[in-house]
Write an enzyme that holds these catalytic residues in place. Structure first.
Site, PDB file in Angstrom:
ATOM      1  N   CYS A  49       0.876  -1.182  -0.005  1.00 31.66           N
ATOM      2  CA  CYS A  49      -0.038   0.011   0.037  1.00 31.66           C
ATOM      3  C   CYS A  49       1.018   1.228  -0.108  1.00 31.66           C
ATOM      4  O   CYS A  49       1.476   1.689  -0.892  1.00 31.66           O
ATOM      5  CB  CYS A  49      -1.026  -0.074   1.173  1.00 31.66           C
ATOM      6  SG  CYS A  49      -2.372   1.233   0.863  1.00 31.66           S
ATOM      7  N   LYS A  60     -12.192   7.875  -1.486  1.00 29.20           N
ATOM      8  CA  LYS A  60     -11.485   7.240  -1.039  1.00 29.20           C
ATOM      9  C   LYS A  60     -11.647   5.752  -1.769  1.00 29.20           C
ATOM     10  O   LYS A  60     -13.022   5.301  -2.036  1.00 29.20           O
ATOM     11  CB  LYS A  60     -11.746   6.680   0.413  1.00 29.20           C
ATOM     12  CG  LYS A  60     -10.680   5.691   0.953  1.00 29.20           C
ATOM     13  CD  LYS A  60     -10.995   5.745   2.772  1.00 29.20           C
ATOM     14  CE  LYS A  60     -10.180   4.507   3.064  1.00 29.20           C
ATOM     15  NZ  LYS A  60     -10.115   4.480   4.675  1.00 29.20           N
ATOM     16  N   SER A  91      -7.755   0.236   0.568  1.00 30.36           N
ATOM     17  CA  SER A  91      -8.129   0.930   1.202  1.00 30.36           C
ATOM     18  C   SER A  91      -7.239   2.419   1.092  1.00 30.36           C
ATOM     19  O   SER A  91      -6.186   2.403   2.088  1.00 30.36           O
ATOM     20  CB  SER A  91      -8.179   0.604   2.781  1.00 30.36           C
ATOM     21  OG  SER A  91      -8.668   1.573   3.690  1.00 30.36           O
ATOM     22  N   HIS A 134      -4.350  -4.433  -0.286  1.00 34.90           N
ATOM     23  CA  HIS A 134      -4.035  -5.162   1.283  1.00 34.90           C
ATOM     24  C   HIS A 134      -4.392  -6.638   1.162  1.00 34.90           C
ATOM     25  O   HIS A 134      -5.293  -7.206   2.011  1.00 34.90           O
ATOM     26  CB  HIS A 134      -5.027  -4.153   2.067  1.00 34.90           C
ATOM     27  CG  HIS A 134      -4.318  -2.926   2.521  1.00 34.90           C
ATOM     28  ND1 HIS A 134      -3.132  -3.134   3.287  1.00 34.90           N
ATOM     29  CD2 HIS A 134      -4.582  -1.761   2.340  1.00 34.90           C
ATOM     30  CE1 HIS A 134      -2.821  -1.763   3.717  1.00 34.90           C
ATOM     31  NE2 HIS A 134      -3.616  -0.961   2.854  1.00 34.90           N
ATOM     32  N   GLU A 139      -3.280  -8.799   2.872  1.00 33.68           N
ATOM     33  CA  GLU A 139      -2.850  -9.384   4.171  1.00 33.68           C
ATOM     34  C   GLU A 139      -4.178  -9.074   5.124  1.00 33.68           C
ATOM     35  O   GLU A 139      -4.297  -9.816   6.186  1.00 33.68           O
ATOM     36  CB  GLU A 139      -1.651  -8.760   4.631  1.00 33.68           C
ATOM     37  CG  GLU A 139      -1.845  -7.233   5.195  1.00 33.68           C
ATOM     38  CD  GLU A 139      -2.152  -6.155   4.160  1.00 33.68           C
ATOM     39  OE1 GLU A 139      -1.860  -5.031   4.476  1.00 33.68           O
ATOM     40  OE2 GLU A 139      -2.021  -6.504   3.140  1.00 33.68           O
ATOM     41  N   ARG A 171     -14.964   3.041  12.389  1.00 28.66           N
ATOM     42  CA  ARG A 171     -13.958   4.009  13.103  1.00 28.66           C
ATOM     43  C   ARG A 171     -14.156   5.208  12.349  1.00 28.66           C
ATOM     44  O   ARG A 171     -14.211   6.522  12.934  1.00 28.66           O
ATOM     45  CB  ARG A 171     -12.263   3.822  12.821  1.00 28.66           C
ATOM     46  CG  ARG A 171     -11.467   4.621  13.373  1.00 28.66           C
ATOM     47  CD  ARG A 171      -9.923   4.367  12.705  1.00 28.66           C
ATOM     48  NE  ARG A 171     -10.103   4.480  11.312  1.00 28.66           N
ATOM     49  CZ  ARG A 171      -9.301   4.012  10.449  1.00 28.66           C
ATOM     50  NH1 ARG A 171      -8.334   3.497  10.816  1.00 28.66           N
ATOM     51  NH2 ARG A 171      -9.372   4.208   9.089  1.00 28.66           N
TER      52      ARG A 171
END
Length: 301
Positions: free
Chosen positions: A142, A163, A192, A235, A237, A249
């Site tokens: 990333c 985003k 992300s 991502h 992972e 969040r």
């Protein structure tokens, strides 16, 4: 085969509960096989979560790995106890005279800043330069991938209007590259991020090869000469609930955030996430370790 970690690392309990084979350093020292030395430069504020995500993937291989966790000396981590860093982490200064079989550079939530504005940029540049002569292969993730592409090849990043957030379908662009051994022609990976690198810029660097991209999410996998540098803009992972946690969040902070795309069943955040990237995430990390680290590294570093 096991990964070697400190017996007191909190992630050890999580991994053992998931049947990931971990081994203490004391037990490993009684074996006659050389473990691969893997350094993880953890730039994420959620250090323990990132530890578990990466160890889960690299531990799912037939290789014994001696893992060294690194943090930035020039940056004060506010979201992790100093005791955790002192107990389980080293700085670049601690290891700069060593050699490693593999290095993973994680993402970081600093992508809206220019690279030069990041408070640890000079230290990170030294680490990336060090990796060129002291590490067999480096996997950048990333923002870590954006930083590596910029530092090594001058590839710029660009802000996105919205985003890039969700799980996206990608297409393999190079069929006969070992990093993609066993990949389906179409596969999923989470993204992300607020910035992007552009395909034309990647293709404009003769040393780089674009391996996989997405019509919606853009560039995902890029590789440098001989696999010494691998760049993953997504991502793979991520755990099942990582995007959910990020979404909740940001909502709690009052940010204008859309539901992550193609993630929740029926795109309903009240329903369970659908995991469609796990198998290819495991394959990506195992291929990197096998073909670009284990197969290429000398027995004596």
């Amino acid at each position: 085969m096991p990964i070697i970690i400190d017996k007191d690392l909190p992630a050890r309990k999580v991994l053992q509960e998931e049947n990931i084979f971990v081994m203490t350093k004391e037990r490993a020292e009684t074996q006659d096989i050389r473990a691969l030395k893997i350094a993880i430069l953890n730039l994420m504020p959620t250090k323990q979560e990132t530890e578990a995500q990466l160890l889960r993937l690299i531990g799912n291989t037939p290789l014994q790995l001696d893992v060294h966790l690194l943090h930035m000396e020039s940056h004060l981590s506010r979201n992790v106890a100093q005791e955790h860093l002192t107990s389980f982490y080293k700085t670049f200064r601690d290891i700069e005279n060593e050699k490693f079989d593999g290095l993973i550079i994680t993402g970081a939530p600093v992508e809206t800043l220019s690279f030069e504005e990041v408070d640890y940029w000079e230290e990170l540049k030294r680490i990336m330069e060090y990796s060129k002569t002291n590490v067999t292969s480096t996997l950048h993730i990333c923002w870590g991938a954006q930083a590596g592409l910029y530092h090594h090849y001058g590839v710029q990043k660009y802000p996105l209007k919205e985003k890039m957030f969700g799980v996206f379908e990608h297409e393999v662009r190079e069929q006969h590259v070992k990093l993609l051994q066993g990949f389906d022609e179409l596969f999923f990976a989470p993204h992300s991020r607020h910035t992007e690198v552009r395909e034309n810029d990647i293709r404009g660097v003769k040393e780089l090869t674009l391996l996989a991209n997405s019509e919606e999410a853009g560039v995902h996998l890029v590789i440098g000469p001989e696999g010494r540098q691998v760049f993953a803009l997504g991502h793979s992972e991520y755990s099942c609930d990582t995007l959910k946690q990020e979404y909740e969040r940001d909502r709690q902070k009052g940010l204008n955030i859309d539901v992550p795309k193609n993630y929740f069943k029926h795109d309903n955040p009240n329903e369970k996430p659908l995991v469609r990237w796990r198998s290819h995430g495991n394959l990506l990390f195992s291929n990197w370790l096998n073909y670009y680290v284990y197969q290429e590294t000398p027995y004596v570093l």
